[in-house]
Write a protein that holds these residues in place. Structure first.
Motif, PDB file in Angstrom:
ATOM      1  N   LYS A   1     -23.819 102.273 -42.861  1.00 50.52           N
ATOM      2  CA  LYS A   1     -25.159 101.705 -43.041  1.00 50.52           C
ATOM      3  C   LYS A   1     -25.608 100.844 -41.862  1.00 50.52           C
ATOM      4  N   LYS A   2     -24.784 100.848 -40.793  1.00 53.03           N
ATOM      5  CA  LYS A   2     -25.101 100.088 -39.578  1.00 53.03           C
ATOM      6  C   LYS A   2     -25.290  98.592 -39.876  1.00 53.03           C
ATOM      7  N   ARG A   3     -24.390  98.062 -40.695  1.00 50.99           N
ATOM      8  CA  ARG A   3     -24.420  96.641 -41.042  1.00 50.99           C
ATOM      9  C   ARG A   3     -23.141  95.923 -40.608  1.00 50.99           C
TER      10      ARG A   3
ATOM     11  N   ASN B   1     -28.529  91.493 -48.917  1.00 54.13           N
ATOM     12  CA  ASN B   1     -28.686  92.811 -48.306  1.00 54.13           C
ATOM     13  C   ASN B   1     -27.876  92.986 -47.028  1.00 54.13           C
ATOM     14  N   ARG B   2     -27.039  92.021 -46.733  1.00 54.57           N
ATOM     15  CA  ARG B   2     -26.097  92.183 -45.624  1.00 54.57           C
ATOM     16  C   ARG B   2     -24.735  92.670 -46.125  1.00 54.57           C
TER      17      ARG B   2
ATOM     18  N   GLY C   1     -26.298  96.514 -51.042  1.00 55.72           N
ATOM     19  CA  GLY C   1     -27.337  95.503 -51.130  1.00 55.72           C
ATOM     20  C   GLY C   1     -28.194  95.665 -52.375  1.00 55.72           C
TER      21      GLY C   1
ATOM     22  N   LEU D   1     -20.044  99.681 -44.348  1.00 53.67           N
ATOM     23  CA  LEU D   1     -20.886  98.897 -43.437  1.00 53.67           C
ATOM     24  C   LEU D   1     -21.223  99.685 -42.178  1.00 53.67           C
TER      25      LEU D   1
ATOM     26  N   TYR E   1     -20.542  91.189 -39.303  1.00 58.05           N
ATOM     27  CA  TYR E   1     -19.253  90.803 -39.873  1.00 58.05           C
ATOM     28  C   TYR E   1     -18.231  90.497 -38.783  1.00 58.05           C
TER      29      TYR E   1
END
Length: 392
Positions: free
Chosen positions: A370-372, A19-20, A24, A367, A376
């Protein structure tokens, strides 16, 4: 054989790791059952320890705490199963944990399997993707501002006055890829295990195209067979004879696949029809109809792979029936055009959002949406510094 785990302690960290990714896998009991079949306990642990970027064997030894002798055969088996990719650059091999979608869900059904209960997996994946009342996977895959995939137009139907960019031409993408292969359609193969077949008669085998380094991995691991440019172009022609829609990466530089999709089987097109009309990026074109030529026969609507065309009129004798494109739904693929007996349909240019240049650019967009993204940046810096100081 499946790996039905006794406990869930090894599955939860795996889900957290997956889910990172840009796309996800929302947690559920069904997902846990799928992962427990696909991953052994050792494989689930190793996968949960994978860095966010490609990793060398040395880096994975450090991440897992395992000796090379123990880790190497596990990685080898995971690559054979399509859970990870092993990519050779120069004299060094890098390993990449695949996401669920687009990733190891697809690879599970891209070759004949004796090591997995495929009928059970087909049912579980169907339940996970389509029977969640909250449609969480649909929102995860299709609900973002930047689609992961895009449609390609049938070039022969683009107006002569239009300039066809190389990244919008399936044939040019293949010619420029440098290497290609053809394999099994995951969606249709999975449908076969659910007792269903394609309404258009599209084949399950030798229909989906992989390109570049992804194709080399797939050939090496038995998921696809190498083909020449001429043979891959023949696959495109075959797909167009069946009025299938070409779907590729939503990037301009070196797309890794071209899937040839139908409305009845394809899960990507299914998402568009299940409430996400912008879930696949549209080509730079849309369909236009000549009302004088249109017979209102409905053959174009039947051929459309996303139900973007409807037949209207003809009520009370006020006006003859005619085709009409639903606003915002047409992918601009042109699959409907050959179905028209009077030549009433054509592709016309349409304003679209810019297509990301490379896969990295695409992933960064998703990313950030989705604020992910922050993890990274950190992972990339760690990998770069580690290799700089000889730790990779």
């Amino acid at each position: 054989m499946g790996h039905h785990h006794e406990g869930k302690s090894d599955i939860v960290p795996l889900i957290d790791r997956l889910n990172r990714y840009p796309i996800g896998l929302p947690d559920s009991e069904t997902l846990r059952r799928i992962l427990a079949i696909l991953f052994s306990a050792d494989e689930a642990y190793v996968a949960s320890r994978f860095p966010l970027t490609e990793a060398t064997l040395t880096e994975l030894v450090r991440a897992t705490g395992w000796e090379r002798e123990r880790l190497t055969p596990v990685l080898e088996n995971m690559a054979d199963k399509g859970l990870i990719m092993d990519l050779v650059y120069g004299h060094r091999t890098y390993y990449l944990l695949l996401p669920g979608l687009i990733g190891f869900f697809e690879f599970t059904f891209m070759k004949q399997r004796q090591d997995l209960p495929v009928a059970e997996l087909a049912q579980l994946m169907h339940e996970y993707l389509f029977e969640d009342p909250d449609n969480r996977m649909g929102r995860e895959f299709f609900g973002g501002a930047t689609p992961l995939t895009r449609a390609l137009p049938y070039e022969e139907h683009i107006p002569v006055e239009s300039v066809v960019t190389t990244w919008e031409s399936a044939r040019e993408i293949i010619r420029r890829a440098g290497y290609g292969a053809v394999g099994m359609c995951y969606c249709r193969h999975k449908k076969e295990h659910l007792g269903k077949t394609c309404d258009k008669g599209a084949p399950t085998r030798e229909i989906c195209i992989s390109l570049g380094s992804a194709a080399r991995f797939m050939v090496r691991r038995g998921f696809a067979e190498e083909r020449s440019v001429a043979e891959l172009l023949a696959v495109i022609d075959r797909a167009r004879d069946l009025r299938l829609t070409h779907i590729t990466d939503n990037i301009r530089h070196k797309p890794s696949f071209i899937c040839n999709c139908c409305s009845c089987c394809c899960e990507l097109l299914g998402g568009v029809m299940r409430g996400f009309p912008n879930g696949i990026a549209k080509s730079g074109y849309t369909i236009a109809g000549d009302t004088e030529k249109c017979l209102g026969c409905g053959l174009c609507a039947k051929a459309c792979n996303v139900q973007a065309i409807e037949v209207v009129g003809g009520d009370n004798g006020s006006r003859k029936k005619r085709m009409q494109v639903k606003a915002g739904h047409c992918l601009g693929c042109g699959a409907c055009i050959p179905a028209c007996p009077t030549g009433a349909l054509s592709l016309v240019p349409a304003a679209r959002a810019p297509v990301p240049e490379k896969k990295k650019d695409l992933f960064v967009r998703i990313l950030k949406d989705k604020k992910r993204f922050s993890p990274y940046v950190v992972a990339g810096m760690k990998a770069k510094l580690g290799r700089m100081f000889g730790l990779g």
